[in-house]
Motif scaffolding. Sequence first.
Motif, PDB file in Angstrom:
ATOM      1  N   LEU A 128      63.893  57.354  79.185  1.00 49.77           N
ATOM      2  CA  LEU A 128      63.764  58.589  79.940  1.00 49.77           C
ATOM      3  C   LEU A 128      62.808  58.315  81.039  1.00 49.77           C
ATOM      4  N   LEU A 129      61.816  57.171  81.239  1.00 51.22           N
ATOM      5  CA  LEU A 129      60.972  56.967  82.266  1.00 51.22           C
ATOM      6  C   LEU A 129      61.146  55.511  82.352  1.00 51.22           C
ATOM      7  N   LYS A 130      61.168  55.105  83.555  1.00 50.22           N
ATOM      8  CA  LYS A 130      61.156  53.593  84.001  1.00 50.22           C
ATOM      9  C   LYS A 130      60.523  53.322  85.290  1.00 50.22           C
ATOM     10  N   SER A 131      60.168  52.136  85.630  1.00 48.84           N
ATOM     11  CA  SER A 131      59.153  52.019  86.779  1.00 48.84           C
ATOM     12  C   SER A 131      60.304  51.898  88.017  1.00 48.84           C
ATOM     13  N   SER A 132      59.828  52.078  89.272  1.00 52.98           N
ATOM     14  CA  SER A 132      60.738  51.517  90.431  1.00 52.98           C
ATOM     15  C   SER A 132      61.144  50.434  90.483  1.00 52.98           C
ATOM     16  N   PRO A 133      62.206  50.191  91.408  1.00 54.69           N
ATOM     17  CA  PRO A 133      62.788  48.847  91.400  1.00 54.69           C
ATOM     18  C   PRO A 133      61.723  48.035  91.922  1.00 54.69           C
ATOM     19  N   GLN A 134      60.695  48.467  92.711  1.00 54.05           N
ATOM     20  CA  GLN A 134      59.740  47.585  93.162  1.00 54.05           C
ATOM     21  C   GLN A 134      58.633  47.465  92.292  1.00 54.05           C
ATOM     22  N   SER A 135      58.569  46.839  91.362  1.00 55.02           N
ATOM     23  CA  SER A 135      57.518  46.923  90.256  1.00 55.02           C
ATOM     24  C   SER A 135      57.588  45.280  89.414  1.00 55.02           C
ATOM     25  N   ARG A 136      56.579  45.151  88.632  1.00 50.50           N
ATOM     26  CA  ARG A 136      56.681  43.951  87.828  1.00 50.50           C
ATOM     27  C   ARG A 136      55.606  44.221  86.578  1.00 50.50           C
ATOM     28  N   VAL A 137      55.782  43.233  85.704  1.00 47.62           N
ATOM     29  CA  VAL A 137      54.748  43.303  84.709  1.00 47.62           C
ATOM     30  C   VAL A 137      53.811  42.111  84.694  1.00 47.62           C
ATOM     31  N   VAL A 138      52.645  42.498  84.121  1.00 46.74           N
ATOM     32  CA  VAL A 138      51.525  41.243  84.187  1.00 46.74           C
ATOM     33  C   VAL A 138      51.116  41.272  82.704  1.00 46.74           C
ATOM     34  N   GLY A 139      50.998  39.933  81.975  1.00 43.82           N
ATOM     35  CA  GLY A 139      50.413  39.678  80.713  1.00 43.82           C
ATOM     36  C   GLY A 139      49.122  39.925  80.723  1.00 43.82           C
ATOM     37  N   THR A 140      48.422  40.271  79.453  1.00 45.09           N
ATOM     38  CA  THR A 140      47.117  40.306  79.230  1.00 45.09           C
ATOM     39  C   THR A 140      46.791  39.430  77.899  1.00 45.09           C
ATOM     40  N   PRO A 141      45.521  39.195  77.925  1.00 44.47           N
ATOM     41  CA  PRO A 141      44.352  39.544  78.574  1.00 44.47           C
ATOM     42  C   PRO A 141      44.515  39.179  80.327  1.00 44.47           C
ATOM     43  N   VAL A 142      44.067  40.031  81.072  1.00 47.41           N
ATOM     44  CA  VAL A 142      43.883  39.989  82.455  1.00 47.41           C
ATOM     45  C   VAL A 142      42.753  40.682  83.126  1.00 47.41           C
ATOM     46  N   GLU A 143      42.409  40.168  83.902  1.00 49.56           N
ATOM     47  CA  GLU A 143      41.224  40.519  85.061  1.00 49.56           C
ATOM     48  C   GLU A 143      41.660  41.609  86.037  1.00 49.56           C
ATOM     49  N   ILE A 144      41.337  42.965  85.900  1.00 46.91           N
ATOM     50  CA  ILE A 144      41.570  43.976  87.053  1.00 46.91           C
ATOM     51  C   ILE A 144      40.319  44.031  87.617  1.00 46.91           C
ATOM     52  N   SER A 145      40.384  44.285  89.124  1.00 53.55           N
ATOM     53  CA  SER A 145      39.337  44.660  89.944  1.00 53.55           C
ATOM     54  C   SER A 145      39.532  45.832  90.902  1.00 53.55           C
ATOM     55  N   LEU A 146      38.723  46.402  91.283  1.00 54.55           N
ATOM     56  CA  LEU A 146      38.871  47.597  92.170  1.00 54.55           C
ATOM     57  C   LEU A 146      39.619  47.433  93.541  1.00 54.55           C
ATOM     58  N   HIS A 147      39.394  46.231  93.884  1.00 50.82           N
ATOM     59  CA  HIS A 147      39.891  45.905  95.157  1.00 50.82           C
ATOM     60  C   HIS A 147      40.891  44.822  95.142  1.00 50.82           C
ATOM     61  N   GLN A 148      41.538  44.762  93.941  1.00 53.10           N
ATOM     62  CA  GLN A 148      42.722  43.612  94.158  1.00 53.10           C
ATOM     63  C   GLN A 148      43.786  43.934  94.632  1.00 53.10           C
ATOM     64  N   PHE A 149      44.101  45.275  95.131  1.00 58.06           N
ATOM     65  CA  PHE A 149      45.324  45.625  95.784  1.00 58.06           C
ATOM     66  C   PHE A 149      45.030  46.014  97.153  1.00 58.06           C
ATOM     67  N   MET A 150      43.835  45.490  97.817  1.00 56.84           N
ATOM     68  CA  MET A 150      43.544  45.825  99.260  1.00 56.84           C
ATOM     69  C   MET A 150      44.034  45.142 100.145  1.00 56.84           C
ATOM     70  N   ASP A 151      44.186  43.908  99.932  1.00 54.95           N
ATOM     71  CA  ASP A 151      44.788  42.995 100.717  1.00 54.95           C
ATOM     72  C   ASP A 151      46.332  43.041 100.753  1.00 54.95           C
ATOM     73  N   GLU A 152      46.628  42.590 101.721  1.00 55.00           N
ATOM     74  CA  GLU A 152      48.187  42.502 101.893  1.00 55.00           C
ATOM     75  C   GLU A 152      48.992  41.942 100.622  1.00 55.00           C
TER      76      GLU A 152
END
Length: 554
Positions: free
Chosen positions: A380-404
Amino acid sequence: MKASKKQSLKQLSIVIILLIAANIAGNFFFKRFDLTKDKRYTLSKSTLDMIKKVDKPLYIDVFLDGQFPPEFKRLEGETRQMLEEFRAYNSNIIFNFTDPLADESKAEQFVSELNGLGFTPTNIQSNKNGKKSMIQVFPWAIANYGTKSVRVPLLVNNFGNNADENISKSVQLLEFAFADALTKLAVTEKKKIAVMKGNGELNDKYLADFVLNLKEYYLIGEFNLDSLANDPNKTMQNLAHFDAAIIAKPTEAFTDSEKYILDQYVMNGGKTLWLIDKVAADIDNLQNESQSAMALPVELNLDDMFFKYGIRINYNLVEDLLSTPITARSENGDFPIDWLYSPIVKSAENHPINKNVNLVKLEFANQIDTLKNNIKKTVLLKSSPQSRVVGTPVEISLHQFMDELNEAQYSKGNQTLGVLLEGKFTSAFKNRVKPFKANQELDEGKANKMIVIADGDVINYTYVNKKPLMNGIDQWTQQVYGNKDFLMNSVNYLLDDTGLINIRGKNVELALLDEKKVSDNYTFTQFLTVGLPILILAIFGLVFTYLRRRAYSK
């Protein structure tokens, strides 16, 4: 001449007698004929059944009246025709079209009252006498039945659609919109839904809007699995009184006894809506000096049960380029930050549940694997063609997607995020030691349905990344997300309320002009629509004149 006159009078008398007979027969027999290709004016059996239940005046006020662009005039006309169909089957249904802006002296007060009642206006561009301006339109109706009132939305505003496409979607949903209103007003016997508590489920304030909407159709009650910890059979018996259970973002592991109660509930035909997070990640955790945090796996003790049912929710996170940003603050005010952990899912419209549903907003969603067994699975729900999965544990940061971003890394898309399971489930405790002796245990279940969504925050649609939405609109994407519609459809489908679901899935195709073709062939189109009728009329006139002169010249 006299014989001819008598024959004419005889024929006229026969016609009059037949017309009178047809009118008398019409009082005893009622039949309407729909000659449209898509049968847009043929009401479904479910709708007709609801209409028959209206045993006293039902007043419907439609605020879609006035000087509109062509596409809104089309919606107004289709709405009027739909209500005429409703009234044709039951004269208790009375409707009226009103223009809130007609009286300029009272327009401001009227608009203020409508806004206060939750009727959000739509701003559209108007071109009058060569002058362009923005006008407010209220594509809403209100249905009043006795002491009850229900708002009826008439306009669909789906992401990625132009005005004509959204009007077409709106026309498709007109029957559903009014049938849904009748259901809310006339329903007397309601099924029961349990909202599960006791395992760190989502806070009530995030569930409030959805629960209030459910109450218009169903009876809702909280249910705690450990309320009778010393008598699990009594707990199992109490849960069986509910037709469905919603498990919304549990954060504490289920004991084997609790899991067995839920398993046997499923075996006995209880419907379940699972909203599950397998990774602990929260934006609030980023409010520290480093503005970062660890996303960690969450053990809920449900893996073996879901595996037996035919799915696996993985301990990972989905990053999607089609996502909604988070809001940050500076001295200059709010500003958006790209946040790929908040995917917005465009419906594939492959099932009545996700038919005609706008973008569904998720937060920290996990990926689901479907496993081979005898259970039917519908994604019923799936991500867009432009997506990916990342394993955990993983560090997430507020600014991690601000760079190109390197978009080439986001090529493993279409990840499953929500799935419908249908069939006869096998107990997760089959051939295993049971945590307690059930009064009536089943290893093979009855025919059943469940929906699993790998995101607990899908039900928290009045907030986006912990920020409340104003009038349900995301300030950055300007979207009213389809979470509520999707979840309501899910519950309706689980509880076999397929009448509304099937009405919602009705296809109506409006014959719209292809603007590109018109632009490319403007001269030919102009001749076809304007010149050709005049030419045909002129030729007809010349031929008629010639034949008339020829006849009288003899």
